[in-house]
Design an enzyme around this catalytic site. Structure first.
Site, short mmCIF file in Angstrom:
data_model
loop_
_atom_site.label_atom_id
_atom_site.label_comp_id
_atom_site.label_asym_id
_atom_site.label_seq_id
_atom_site.Cartn_x
_atom_site.Cartn_y
_atom_site.Cartn_z
N HIS A 101 0.82 -1.21 0.00
CA HIS A 101 0.00 0.00 0.00
C HIS A 101 0.85 1.27 0.00
O HIS A 101 0.41 2.32 -0.46
CB HIS A 101 -0.95 -0.01 1.20
CG HIS A 101 -2.13 -0.90 1.00
ND1 HIS A 101 -3.39 -0.60 1.48
CD2 HIS A 101 -2.26 -2.08 0.34
CE1 HIS A 101 -4.23 -1.56 1.14
NE2 HIS A 101 -3.57 -2.47 0.45
N HIS A 289 -2.22 -12.33 -2.71
CA HIS A 289 -3.32 -13.03 -2.06
C HIS A 289 -2.99 -14.49 -1.75
O HIS A 289 -3.83 -15.22 -1.24
CB HIS A 289 -4.58 -12.93 -2.91
CG HIS A 289 -5.18 -11.57 -2.93
ND1 HIS A 289 -6.34 -11.25 -3.60
CD2 HIS A 289 -4.77 -10.41 -2.33
CE1 HIS A 289 -6.61 -9.96 -3.43
NE2 HIS A 289 -5.67 -9.43 -2.67
#
Length: 768
Positions: A101, A289
C-alpha cells in the site's frame, strides 16, 4: 471595535476543538478556490527536517549492517506482541500489505505517489480507509527503526519489511535497494481525489461533475458515468485508483456492485496507471493473495476514527475497535473476512488453484461486506488466524473473480497455473518493480542486494571513456557556435532534453539523450524539424572532436553543453559576460534501453516555459495551474520559475515560433525585458475572448496594440506572489538579479538527473 475586543485573548487555533474534530470555518481555499497556490513550490521545507541540510542519507545508510538489519526484520516477523498479535503467528502478510500500500500509490501519469518518501506516515494517506491498520504495522516496526536511527529511513523500512516477509514465506527475491529518503511533512499538494468520496453512486448527477480543481493535476478526476441504473464516479488520469481513499479498486466491485467483469475493467485501468501490464497485474494480486487474510469481523460503524482524527490518548493510532481486545479474531480492516488459501504464510499456487477449481457464490462478511465462498462443501478450509482448531471456508473477493471471468486475465492465470516457476519469477519481478518504480536510476540505489537492471529503470550506460576537461569544454563550445546554428536552436534542444525530468519518480532529464529517440523526438512541443537539424549538426561536432584525441563526449553531454554555449552567447549579446556551469559525465541510451510507451507519459500537456498548450486535451484546470505543477516537478523555487519563463520568452523559445509573451525588441538576447513590459503600468491587457486565454496589450494613451500574450505569460504579473518577483527583475538594478537567477536555474534543470555526480548536483540544486 466591539468585534475586535471580543477576539482579544481568543485561541488562535479557532478551528480545533479539544477532544473533538476540526471545525468547519471557511479558509483561504474556500474564499479564493481558483487562486494559484505558489506555496506548493515549498513543500517539505528543509526547516522541517531535524537532520539538517548537511545530512547525507547515503553515507548514513552505508554505516549500518545490512545483513543484521535483514535478520532483525526476519526475527521480528516471528515474535508476536500482545497489543497487536500476528495472524497465524507471522507478521509477514501484514507487513506485505503495508509495503504494497505504500508503493501502490504510484501513478505513471505524473510520477507521484509510491514508497519513495514514506508518505504513508502522513495525512491524507495514513487515514485512508484502505490503509486501515497500517498504522499498527509501522508502530510494530518502531523498535527496529530506533535501533538503526537515521541510517534507516522509514521509507526504506516500510518497503523492506514486506520484502523480507515475502522471502521468509518462500518467495525468491530479485533483490532490494535502499535509498528512499524520508519526507518530514505531509504532502499537501498532490491531488488524490475528492476527500470523502468513496465511490458509492449518488442519487443525482451533480450540477457540475467536472468542475475545476487547482491542485497539481491535469483535471479534477471526476467522470460521471452511466444512466439511472449505472451511476458511479470513476477517477480519471492522473489519479491511480478507481476512487479516493483506495490504493487500487473497491474489492466488492465498482461502487460495491459485486460484478467481476466491472471489477476487471477497473483493475486493468488502475494497474495500467501505475505502470503494470496484465501479466504484472495478475502476478501481483495472485501473489499477494497467496498470503494472509482479510479482516471484517466487526461492523464499520463500531470502529473509531482514522489516525488524523483519533483521540490524543491514542498517540497517533486510529481505528480503535471496542470489540473484545480490538484485534486478533476481532480485527476490522476493510470489512471482508477470511483467507484465500489453506496455508496463508507459505508461498504456493493455492490461490489460483482454488479460484479456478471451484465455483463461488456471493455471501456477506460479519461486517456486512460482499464476498464469495465456494459452493462445494468439500472445498479446502483455512485455519482461524488466532483460535486453535477452528476452521473457516475459503474466501474470494469480487476483484479475485475478475481474473476468472476476464478472458485476457484468464489466459495469464492459466499460464501461471501450468508453470508455477514462471509465476514465481513473474511475481518476484513485479514486486521488485512495485517497490522500486519511483526510486529513480540505479545511481540512487543503496545497499548490497540491489538486484539486476530492468527496462523500467530507464537505464543508461556507464561512462567508459575519459571525460572532457575545462579546455576541451571551451573548445567544444567554440566548435558548436561555428556550426552556424542559431543560439535559440541550441537552447531549445537542450531545454527539450533536460526539462522532461520530474522529481516525483526521478524520470526524464538530459542523461541518456533520449530526446533523440522515439517518442520524444516526434513530440510537437520539441519542434522535430529543428531537433533533427540540431542533432545532426552536433553529431558532426562530436565525430570531428573524437577523431582528434582520446577524450570523448556523449551526445547527451554535447546537447547540454551546446545549450550552455547558446545561453552565454545570448547573454553576451545583451552586455552580460556570464559563464554557465557544465558538468560532463552523461551517456547515451539506445532504443533497446528505452521503453517508448512508458516515456510517452513524460510528454507535456502544458509547457509554460515554451508557451505550449495541447489543445486536444480537455482542461478543467487552468494552464497556469499545470505550469505550476511542472515547476514543482522540476524542483524550482518561485524566483527560478519566473526567471526561466521570462528568460526563455525573450530568447524566443515559444514552441511554435509565436510572439506571445516575447516582450522585447531584441528577441534572442537574454534580458529582463519580459518583466519590464509585464509590470509596465502604462499598458492595459485586453482579453481576446471572455475565456481570457489570449490577450493583447494596448497603451493607456491609445497608442494601439503592442504585444500579445497568453495566461502563461500574464500569470507572473497577475499573481500577487509572482508579481513581487517580476517587479524586482524589472527594477533599475533588477537585470543583475534576473541574470544570476536564470543561469543558476538553467544549470539546476540541466543537473536534476545527475545522481551520478552527487556533489555537483547538490551544489546546482542549492537555493537560487
Amino acid at each position: 471595535m466591539k468585534d475586535h475586543a471580543a477576539t482579544q485573548g481568543a485561541c488562535p487555533f479557532r478551528g480545533t476543538r479539544i477532544g473533538g474534530a476540526q471545525g468547519s470555518e471557511p479558509g483561504l481555499d474556500h474564499w479564493w478556490p481558483n487562486r494559484l497556490k505558489v506555496e506548493l513550490l515549498y513543500q517539505d521545507p528543509p526547516q522541517a527536517n531535524p537532520l539538517g541540510r548537511d545530512f547525507d542519507y547515503a553515507d548514513a545508510n552505508a554505516w549500518i549492517d545490512h545483513d543484521q538489519l535483514w535478520e532483525d526484520v526476519r526475527a521480528f516477523l516471528h515474535k508476536p506482541v500482545e497489543w497487536w498479535p500476528s495472524d497465524y503467528g507471522h507478521y509477514g502478510p501484514q507487513m506485505n500489505r503495508m509495503s504494497w500500500h505504500s508503493a501502490g500509490t504510484y501513478r505513471i501519469a505524473d510520477g507521484r505517489g509510491g514508497a519513495g518518501e514514506g508518505m504513508q506516515r502522513f495525512a491524507p494517506i495514513n487515514s485512508w480507509w484502505d490503509n486501515g491498520n497500517t498504522d499498527k504495522s509501522r508502530r510494530l516496526l518502531a523498535p527496529i527503526k530506533a535501533k538503526y536511527g537515521a541510517g534507516l529511513s522509514w521509507a526504506d523500512l516500510i518497503a523492506l519489511a514486506g520484502t523480507v516477509a515475502l522471502e521468509d514465506m518462500g518467495l525468491p527475491l530479485q533483490g532490494f535497494a535502499f535509498g528512499r529518503e524520508d519526507a518530514w511533512s505531509a504532502d499537501t499538494g498532490t491531488y488524490w481525489g475528492p476527500e470523502g468520496w468513496f465511490g458509492k453512486a449518488p442519487t443525482e448527477q451533480p450540477a457540475d461533475p467536472q468542475a475545476g480543481h487547482p491542485d497539481q493535476m491535469v483535471n479534477r478526476g471526476l467522470r460521471w458515468q452511466g444512466g439511472p441504473k449505472d451511476q458511479h464516479y470513476d477517477l480519471e488520469n492522473p489519479l491511480g485508483a478507481s476512487h479516493q481513499s483506495l490504493i487500487y479498486v473497491d474489492p466488492e466491485g465498482p461502487g460495491g456492485n459485486g460484478d467481476p467483469m466491472d471489477a476487471a475493467r477497473d483493475i486493468r485501468e488502475t494497474f495500467a496507471r501505475m505502470a503494470m501490464n496484465d501479466e504484472e497485474t495478475v502476478a501481483l494480486v495472485a501473489g499477494g493473495h497467496a498470503f494472509g487474510k482479510s479482516h471484517g469481523a466487526v461492523p464499520a460503524d463500531k470502529i473509531g476514527g482514522a489516525p488524523e482524527i483519533a483521540k490524543m490518548s491514542e498517540m497517533g493510532l486510529g481505528w480503535a475497535n471496542p470489540v473484545g481486545e480490538g484485534n486478533a479474531e476481532n480485527t476490522m480492516t476493510n470489512g471482508i473476512e477470511g483467507s484465500w488459501t489453506p496455508n496463508p504464510t507459505r508461498w504456493d499456487n493455492d490461490y489460483l488453484t482454488n479460484l479456478f477449481k471451484y465455483e463461488w457464490k456471493q455471501t456477506k462478511s460479519p461486517a456486512g461486506s460482499l464476498q464469495w465462498t465456494p459452493t462445494d462443501p468439500d472445498a479446502p478450509k483455512t485455519p482461524d488466524a488466532h483460535l486453535p482448531g477452528v476452521e473457516h471456508p475459503l474466501m474470494m473477493m469480487t476483484t479475485d473473480l475478475a481474473f476468472k471471468v476476464d478472458p485476457d486475465y484468464r489466459k495469464v492465470c492459466e499460464r501461471f497455473l501450468e508453470d508455477f516457476d514462471y509465476f514465481t519469477e513473474a511475481f518476484s519481478k513485479a514486486w521488485h518493480k512495485l517497490m522500486h518504480r519511483d526510486l529513480g536510476p540505479t545511481a540512487r540505489w543503496l545497499g548490497p542486494r540491489q538486484g539486476g537492471t530492468f527496462l523500467w529503470q530507464d537505464p543508461v550506460p556507464e561512462v567508459d571513456h575519459p571525460l572532457v576537461d575545462d579546455a576541451q569544454v571551451a573548445d567544444l563550445k567554440a566548435r558548436v557556435l561555428e556550426t552556424g546554428l542559431a543560439h535559440g536552436d541550441l537552447i531549445a534542444v537542450a531545454w527539450a532534453s533536460a526539462s522532461t525530468y520530474r522529481d516525483s519518480d526521478k524520470r526524464g532529464g538530459a542523461n541518456g539523450a533520449r530526446v533523440r529517440l522515439a517518442p520524444q523526438r516526434g513530440w510537437a512541443v520539441n519542434d522535430p524539424a529543428r531537433l533533427d537539424r540540431v542533432i545532426d549538426a552536433l553529431e558532426g561536432v562530436k565525430a570531428d572532436f573524437e577523431g582528434e584525441g582520446e577524450a570523448k563526449i556523449s551526445l547527451a553531454d554535447l546537447i547540454v553543453l551546446a545549450g550552455c554555449a547558446g545561453v552565454e552567447a545570448a547573454a553576451q549579446a545583451g552586455g552580460h559576460d556570464v559563464t554557465v556551469p557544465f558538468v560532463p559525465g552523461r551517456t547515451d541510451a539506445s532504443d533497446e534501453w528505452t521503453d517508448a510507451e512508458s516515456f510517452d507519459w513524460l510528454k507535456p500537456v502544458v509547457d509554460g516555459f515554451r508557451n505550449y498548450v495541447d489543445e486536444a486535451v480537455g482542461y478543467h484546470v487552468s494552464p497556469e495551474g499545470i505550469a505550476l505543477d511542472k515547476a514543482c516537478l522540476l524542483k524550482l523555487t518561485a524566483p527560478e520559475w519566473a526567471a526561466l519563463t521570462g528568460g526563455l520568452r525573450v530568447l524566443d523559445q515559444n514552441w511554435d515560433g509565436s510572439k506571445d509573451g516575447v516582450f522585447t525588441d531584441r528577441p534572442g538576447v537574454l534580458s529582463a525585458d519580459f518583466f519590464r513590459v509585464l509590470t509596465d503600468t502604462d499598458l492595459v491587457w485586453r482579453p481576446e475572448t471572455g475565456e481570457e486565454r489570449r490577450f493583447t496589450l494596448e497603451r493607456r494613451d491609445g497608442g494601439g496594440a503592442t504585444w500579445t500574450a497568453t495566461r502563461l505569460d500574464l500569470v507572473f504579473g497577475a499573481n500577487a506572489e509572482l508579481r513581487q518577483i517580476a517587479e524586482l527583475y524589472a527594477g533599475a538594478d533588477g537585470e543583475g538579479y534576473f541574470m544570476r537567477a536564470f543561469v543558476k536555474a538553467w544549470h539546476k534543470v540541466m543537473m536534476l538527473d545527475r545522481f551520478d555526480a552527487k556533489e555537483a548536483r547538490k551544489a546546482a540544486l542549492s537555493d537560487c
